[in-house]
Design a protein around this motif. Sequence first.
Motif, PDB file in Angstrom:
ATOM      1  N   SER A  95      72.048  38.613  48.843  1.00 38.31           N
ATOM      2  CA  SER A  95      71.717  38.515  47.243  1.00 38.31           C
ATOM      3  C   SER A  95      70.630  37.754  46.871  1.00 38.31           C
ATOM      4  O   SER A  95      70.221  37.835  45.669  1.00 38.31           O
ATOM      5  N   ARG A  96      70.180  36.738  47.744  1.00 32.47           N
ATOM      6  CA  ARG A  96      68.769  35.911  47.306  1.00 32.47           C
ATOM      7  C   ARG A  96      67.703  36.591  47.732  1.00 32.47           C
ATOM      8  O   ARG A  96      66.562  36.695  47.013  1.00 32.47           O
ATOM      9  N   TYR A  97      67.485  37.161  48.550  1.00 28.62           N
ATOM     10  CA  TYR A  97      66.303  37.899  49.422  1.00 28.62           C
ATOM     11  C   TYR A  97      66.341  39.462  49.513  1.00 28.62           C
ATOM     12  O   TYR A  97      65.113  39.983  49.926  1.00 28.62           O
ATOM     13  N   GLY A  98      67.411  39.965  49.271  1.00 29.80           N
ATOM     14  CA  GLY A  98      67.425  41.458  49.471  1.00 29.80           C
ATOM     15  C   GLY A  98      67.953  41.847  50.746  1.00 29.80           C
ATOM     16  O   GLY A  98      67.963  41.110  51.349  1.00 29.80           O
ATOM     17  N   GLU A  99      68.625  43.156  50.444  1.00 39.80           N
ATOM     18  CA  GLU A  99      69.056  43.637  51.671  1.00 39.80           C
ATOM     19  C   GLU A  99      68.506  43.931  52.743  1.00 39.80           C
ATOM     20  O   GLU A  99      68.567  43.706  53.984  1.00 39.80           O
ATOM     21  N   GLU A 100      67.092  44.246  52.856  1.00 42.33           N
ATOM     22  CA  GLU A 100      65.998  44.520  53.943  1.00 42.33           C
ATOM     23  C   GLU A 100      65.975  43.026  54.847  1.00 42.33           C
ATOM     24  O   GLU A 100      65.862  43.317  55.857  1.00 42.33           O
ATOM     25  N   LYS A 101      65.656  42.062  54.027  1.00 40.65           N
ATOM     26  CA  LYS A 101      65.436  40.662  54.707  1.00 40.65           C
ATOM     27  C   LYS A 101      67.217  40.430  55.393  1.00 40.65           C
ATOM     28  O   LYS A 101      66.880  39.834  56.461  1.00 40.65           O
ATOM     29  N   ALA A 102      68.057  40.475  54.586  1.00 39.33           N
ATOM     30  CA  ALA A 102      69.432  40.208  55.365  1.00 39.33           C
ATOM     31  C   ALA A 102      69.517  40.831  56.498  1.00 39.33           C
ATOM     32  O   ALA A 102      70.180  40.543  57.602  1.00 39.33           O
ATOM     33  N   VAL A 103      69.251  42.338  56.775  1.00 39.20           N
ATOM     34  CA  VAL A 103      69.515  43.151  57.902  1.00 39.20           C
ATOM     35  C   VAL A 103      68.399  42.695  58.919  1.00 39.20           C
ATOM     36  O   VAL A 103      69.092  42.494  60.256  1.00 39.20           O
ATOM     37  N   LYS A 104      67.388  42.279  58.680  1.00 39.81           N
ATOM     38  CA  LYS A 104      66.219  41.463  59.703  1.00 39.81           C
ATOM     39  C   LYS A 104      66.779  40.262  60.391  1.00 39.81           C
ATOM     40  O   LYS A 104      66.981  40.110  61.280  1.00 39.81           O
ATOM     41  N   LEU A 105      67.408  39.362  59.276  1.00 44.79           N
ATOM     42  CA  LEU A 105      67.799  38.264  59.729  1.00 44.79           C
ATOM     43  C   LEU A 105      69.258  38.200  60.583  1.00 44.79           C
ATOM     44  O   LEU A 105      69.643  37.561  61.376  1.00 44.79           O
ATOM     45  N   GLY A 106      69.994  39.415  60.001  1.00 39.49           N
ATOM     46  CA  GLY A 106      71.336  39.668  60.758  1.00 39.49           C
ATOM     47  C   GLY A 106      71.048  40.096  62.019  1.00 39.49           C
ATOM     48  O   GLY A 106      71.718  39.769  62.860  1.00 39.49           O
ATOM     49  N   ALA A 107      70.000  40.885  62.301  1.00 36.57           N
ATOM     50  CA  ALA A 107      69.775  41.452  63.578  1.00 36.57           C
ATOM     51  C   ALA A 107      69.468  40.239  64.669  1.00 36.57           C
ATOM     52  O   ALA A 107      69.573  40.284  65.878  1.00 36.57           O
ATOM     53  N   MET A 108      69.238  39.126  63.917  1.00 37.28           N
ATOM     54  CA  MET A 108      68.607  37.967  64.956  1.00 37.28           C
ATOM     55  C   MET A 108      69.803  36.787  64.854  1.00 37.28           C
ATOM     56  O   MET A 108      69.433  35.890  65.576  1.00 37.28           O
ATOM     57  N   SER A 109      70.948  37.110  64.423  1.00 37.88           N
ATOM     58  CA  SER A 109      71.888  35.844  64.114  1.00 37.88           C
ATOM     59  C   SER A 109      72.557  35.635  65.316  1.00 37.88           C
ATOM     60  O   SER A 109      73.181  34.545  65.335  1.00 37.88           O
ATOM     61  N   LEU A 110      72.328  36.501  66.278  1.00 42.68           N
ATOM     62  CA  LEU A 110      73.430  36.058  67.740  1.00 42.68           C
ATOM     63  C   LEU A 110      72.307  35.511  68.685  1.00 42.68           C
ATOM     64  O   LEU A 110      72.820  35.324  69.888  1.00 42.68           O
ATOM     65  N   GLU A 111      71.095  35.738  68.513  1.00 41.00           N
ATOM     66  CA  GLU A 111      70.091  35.552  69.578  1.00 41.00           C
ATOM     67  C   GLU A 111      70.003  34.319  69.917  1.00 41.00           C
ATOM     68  O   GLU A 111      69.856  33.776  71.095  1.00 41.00           O
ATOM     69  N   GLY A 112      70.083  33.332  69.159  1.00 46.13           N
ATOM     70  CA  GLY A 112      70.166  31.772  69.454  1.00 46.13           C
ATOM     71  C   GLY A 112      70.901  31.482  70.559  1.00 46.13           C
ATOM     72  O   GLY A 112      70.575  30.843  71.619  1.00 46.13           O
ATOM     73  N   GLY A 113      72.162  31.923  70.450  1.00 50.47           N
ATOM     74  CA  GLY A 113      73.211  31.685  71.415  1.00 50.47           C
ATOM     75  C   GLY A 113      72.951  32.314  72.921  1.00 50.47           C
ATOM     76  O   GLY A 113      73.117  31.871  73.653  1.00 50.47           O
ATOM     77  N   ASN A 114      72.487  33.494  72.627  1.00 44.91           N
ATOM     78  CA  ASN A 114      72.051  34.198  73.772  1.00 44.91           C
ATOM     79  C   ASN A 114      70.888  33.696  74.522  1.00 44.91           C
ATOM     80  O   ASN A 114      70.940  33.742  75.838  1.00 44.91           O
ATOM     81  N   ILE A 115      69.799  33.294  74.046  1.00 44.85           N
ATOM     82  CA  ILE A 115      68.728  32.440  74.486  1.00 44.85           C
ATOM     83  C   ILE A 115      69.260  31.242  75.193  1.00 44.85           C
ATOM     84  O   ILE A 115      69.036  31.311  76.431  1.00 44.85           O
ATOM     85  N   ILE A 116      70.434  30.542  74.932  1.00 42.09           N
ATOM     86  CA  ILE A 116      70.660  29.560  75.508  1.00 42.09           C
ATOM     87  C   ILE A 116      71.486  29.892  76.556  1.00 42.09           C
ATOM     88  O   ILE A 116      71.307  29.535  77.819  1.00 42.09           O
TER      89      ILE A 116
END
Length: 434
Positions: A95-116
């Motif tokens: 809602s703030r930044y647009g669906e395109e940004k949400a899709v890109k950030l969503g694709a990264m949203s589990l990565e931090g835990g995976n890196i650990i």
Amino acid sequence: MNAPTSLANNPGHAPSWYAASANDKTIRPTLEGDVEADVCIIGAGFSGISAGLTLAERGYSVIVLEGSRIGFGASGRNGGQIVNGYSRDLKTIASRYGEEKAVKLGAMSLEGGNIIRERVETYGIDCDLRHGGFFAAFTDKQIREMAAHKAHWEKHGHDGLEMVAKADLPGIVKCDLYAGGMVDRYGGHIHPLNLVLGEARALESLGGRIFENSRATGVDTGPSPSVRTAKGSVKAKYVLVCGNAYLGELLPQIGSRMMPVSSQVIVTEPLDEATITNLLPADYCVEDANYVLDYYRRTADNRLLFGGGIGYGGQDPANIVAKIQPHLAKTFPSLAKKKIDFAWSGNFALTFSRIPHMGKLSDTVYFSHGDSGHGVTTTHLLGKILGEAVSGHAERFDVWSSLPNFPFPGGKTFRVPLTALGAWWYGLRDKLGM
């Protein structure tokens, strides 16, 4: 994991259970003289060490400057919970930044835990990694909100979420306060100081150098950047600023866009195996759904680590135990009279948007800060992204740096009371079930 001992042989840290039970108490040298590297990183917390390890794995020479000790700040003091996502959900981001940004950030949203998890496996890091997290709801309204978050997150590929009815709570947590909740099977918990120390050792094994008690006193942001300390300097091709809430006044153009916020943690005396297993049979970490939330988990030596509270501006309460223990006692009445062996406070960096702030001060100086309470996973992700950007792959960095960031209303003088007023309102809503 080492059994907690006196803090006297691990100076320079907060008086935490983490510092007492750290696997590595080695004190790194202080920078003296002038040195050079491909990249100089300010801050030896999760962001800085993650960036440094990413770069060292790609063959870059790396120097990390730490004002105190590795993991001195939030990276070595937090609740130790692997919580996926960001401090604002993906629906809000859309809602703030647009669906395109949400899709890109969503694709990264589990990565931090995976890196650990990948680094723990790759480098054999002993940090008491456990899998699974639980979000506890007090009201039916909070349950409905969780279900909505689950449905939206699943659109972005997160398939590890499961709603839990009140009748099934005893298999996860024995607490009569909750109405239900949600499990995140990709969550988990760790000993955060041992994690960052293990990652620092991995960085050093690849040729990286870490200098402790070497606070940066000045940064040249020109085409040939350098960082000065009290006793030396580092000349580099790139500088990464990862000081977060402990950056101080070094770079006001960054510091003015974040506010230090304190949270407090207490740790009980060791409990017998039957007691702690009865309270947390699944060995998940737990956080509740209130605006000012409580969080807790079992430690490897069968203590209960319990945190919460909030201090805008980074102020510590006069008595941490007096502030936090009543919450522990309300959650688990059977532990109300248990001895508290450790109590400490630490700061994280909050942005006005509650979204991390990444950017550049010049073509050679990058920064990342403001994980806003979701730092364990996002720092690992954003540190990796800083390393990618320096090594010529800035696509993901550009996504983050394009997000607008604003100073707090009222400036330094009024940002604390105005933010505290907002927190009071949301806290009142939680109490009233609104």
